[in-house]
Design a protein around this motif. Sequence first.
Motif, PDB file in Angstrom:
ATOM      1  N   TRP A  18       0.828  -1.205   0.000  1.00  0.00           N
ATOM      2  CA  TRP A  18       0.000   0.000   0.000  1.00  0.00           C
ATOM      3  C   TRP A  18       0.861   1.253   0.000  1.00  0.00           C
ATOM      4  O   TRP A  18       0.345   2.363   0.016  1.00  0.00           O
ATOM      5  CB  TRP A  18      -0.909   0.001   1.230  1.00  0.00           C
ATOM      6  CG  TRP A  18      -1.865  -1.138   1.217  1.00  0.00           C
ATOM      7  CD1 TRP A  18      -1.726  -2.331   1.855  1.00  0.00           C
ATOM      8  CD2 TRP A  18      -3.100  -1.212   0.519  1.00  0.00           C
ATOM      9  NE1 TRP A  18      -2.783  -3.143   1.605  1.00  0.00           N
ATOM     10  CE2 TRP A  18      -3.666  -2.475   0.778  1.00  0.00           C
ATOM     11  CE3 TRP A  18      -3.805  -0.330  -0.310  1.00  0.00           C
ATOM     12  CZ2 TRP A  18      -4.867  -2.886   0.257  1.00  0.00           C
ATOM     13  CZ3 TRP A  18      -5.014  -0.748  -0.827  1.00  0.00           C
ATOM     14  CH2 TRP A  18      -5.536  -2.013  -0.553  1.00  0.00           C
ATOM     15  N   LYS A  19       2.178   1.096  -0.029  1.00  0.00           N
ATOM     16  CA  LYS A  19       3.060   2.255   0.079  1.00  0.00           C
ATOM     17  C   LYS A  19       3.456   2.836  -1.274  1.00  0.00           C
ATOM     18  O   LYS A  19       3.967   3.936  -1.333  1.00  0.00           O
ATOM     19  CB  LYS A  19       4.317   1.869   0.852  1.00  0.00           C
ATOM     20  CG  LYS A  19       4.016   1.467   2.268  1.00  0.00           C
ATOM     21  CD  LYS A  19       5.272   1.368   3.062  1.00  0.00           C
ATOM     22  CE  LYS A  19       4.920   0.870   4.437  1.00  0.00           C
ATOM     23  NZ  LYS A  19       5.086   1.857   5.463  1.00  0.00           N
ATOM     24  N   TRP A  20       3.296   2.082  -2.380  1.00  0.00           N
ATOM     25  CA  TRP A  20       3.710   2.559  -3.687  1.00  0.00           C
ATOM     26  C   TRP A  20       2.541   2.499  -4.646  1.00  0.00           C
ATOM     27  O   TRP A  20       1.603   1.721  -4.459  1.00  0.00           O
ATOM     28  CB  TRP A  20       4.861   1.712  -4.230  1.00  0.00           C
ATOM     29  CG  TRP A  20       6.077   1.801  -3.385  1.00  0.00           C
ATOM     30  CD1 TRP A  20       6.986   2.814  -3.379  1.00  0.00           C
ATOM     31  CD2 TRP A  20       6.502   0.868  -2.417  1.00  0.00           C
ATOM     32  NE1 TRP A  20       7.963   2.572  -2.462  1.00  0.00           N
ATOM     33  CE2 TRP A  20       7.690   1.366  -1.848  1.00  0.00           C
ATOM     34  CE3 TRP A  20       6.014  -0.340  -1.943  1.00  0.00           C
ATOM     35  CZ2 TRP A  20       8.387   0.712  -0.861  1.00  0.00           C
ATOM     36  CZ3 TRP A  20       6.709  -0.992  -0.964  1.00  0.00           C
ATOM     37  CH2 TRP A  20       7.881  -0.462  -0.425  1.00  0.00           C
ATOM     38  N   ARG A  39      -2.002   5.798  -6.415  1.00  0.00           N
ATOM     39  CA  ARG A  39      -2.958   6.314  -5.426  1.00  0.00           C
ATOM     40  C   ARG A  39      -2.433   6.210  -3.990  1.00  0.00           C
ATOM     41  O   ARG A  39      -3.211   6.190  -3.051  1.00  0.00           O
ATOM     42  CB  ARG A  39      -4.269   5.548  -5.551  1.00  0.00           C
ATOM     43  CG  ARG A  39      -4.942   5.816  -6.880  1.00  0.00           C
ATOM     44  CD  ARG A  39      -6.334   5.257  -6.902  1.00  0.00           C
ATOM     45  NE  ARG A  39      -7.007   5.631  -8.128  1.00  0.00           N
ATOM     46  CZ  ARG A  39      -6.992   4.935  -9.238  1.00  0.00           C
ATOM     47  NH1 ARG A  39      -6.343   3.803  -9.295  1.00  0.00           N
ATOM     48  NH2 ARG A  39      -7.634   5.355 -10.293  1.00  0.00           N
ATOM     49  N   ALA A  40      -1.141   6.115  -3.810  1.00  0.00           N
ATOM     50  CA  ALA A  40      -0.562   6.017  -2.473  1.00  0.00           C
ATOM     51  C   ALA A  40      -0.622   7.371  -1.773  1.00  0.00           C
ATOM     52  O   ALA A  40      -0.428   8.415  -2.390  1.00  0.00           O
ATOM     53  CB  ALA A  40       0.877   5.532  -2.553  1.00  0.00           C
ATOM     54  N   VAL A  41      -0.933   7.339  -0.496  1.00  0.00           N
ATOM     55  CA  VAL A  41      -0.960   8.562   0.299  1.00  0.00           C
ATOM     56  C   VAL A  41      -0.073   8.363   1.515  1.00  0.00           C
ATOM     57  O   VAL A  41       0.095   7.244   1.989  1.00  0.00           O
ATOM     58  CB  VAL A  41      -2.408   8.904   0.763  1.00  0.00           C
ATOM     59  CG1 VAL A  41      -3.255   9.264  -0.426  1.00  0.00           C
ATOM     60  CG2 VAL A  41      -3.015   7.784   1.538  1.00  0.00           C
ATOM     61  N   PRO A  42       0.498   9.430   2.011  1.00  0.00           N
ATOM     62  CA  PRO A  42       1.319   9.268   3.205  1.00  0.00           C
ATOM     63  C   PRO A  42       0.449   8.945   4.416  1.00  0.00           C
ATOM     64  O   PRO A  42      -0.707   9.300   4.473  1.00  0.00           O
ATOM     65  CB  PRO A  42       2.010  10.612   3.355  1.00  0.00           C
ATOM     66  CG  PRO A  42       1.235  11.570   2.527  1.00  0.00           C
ATOM     67  CD  PRO A  42       0.504  10.786   1.496  1.00  0.00           C
ATOM     68  N   GLY A  43       1.011   8.223   5.328  1.00  0.00           N
ATOM     69  CA  GLY A  43       0.278   7.888   6.531  1.00  0.00           C
ATOM     70  C   GLY A  43       0.365   6.422   6.844  1.00  0.00           C
ATOM     71  O   GLY A  43       1.096   5.661   6.203  1.00  0.00           O
TER      72      GLY A  43
END
Length: 165
Positions: free
Chosen positions: A148-150, A153-157
């Motif tokens: 889910w990190k790349w 549509r990845a968002v920080p958090g």
Amino acid sequence: MTESHLGGIPETVATYLRLRGLEPSARTARRRKKRGDIDDDKMPFAPGRDPTGVGDVLADLTRQAGWDSQLAREDLVLQWEQVTGAETARHASPVALADGILTVQCDSTAWAKNLQLMRADIVTQLMRRFPDAGVQNVRFVGPDVPSWKWGPRAVPGRGPRDTYG
């Protein structure tokens, strides 16, 4: 009747034996000399003319074509269950072989960790059974889960936490 040069045998008997090929004559000696000039590959009972088995012919063909390593790799995949055992083969399977490192995909991280502890035995078995495959080491990886990190549509958090638990 005259006696022949064969030591007391009548000439008619000597002629008969010579014509039947039972007694050597000057003509047969010449034939033998000529036969020595003939290529041995055409002689029916010459050494090296024995038939060879299909397996031997195929082994020579694969060796000459340079297919031994590829066939050994495919044998490794096909015989994975005999190398590691039925239970381990149900939970782990080879997925890649590059640069002498065999990558094995496991059902869980627990299986990957247990197989890492048995790595020396597995590598020894693979090298003994499939020397042409070129396996020098084995890498065990856990299951593939999406990251889910790349991505677009990845968002920080922190991201989702209870999806796979």
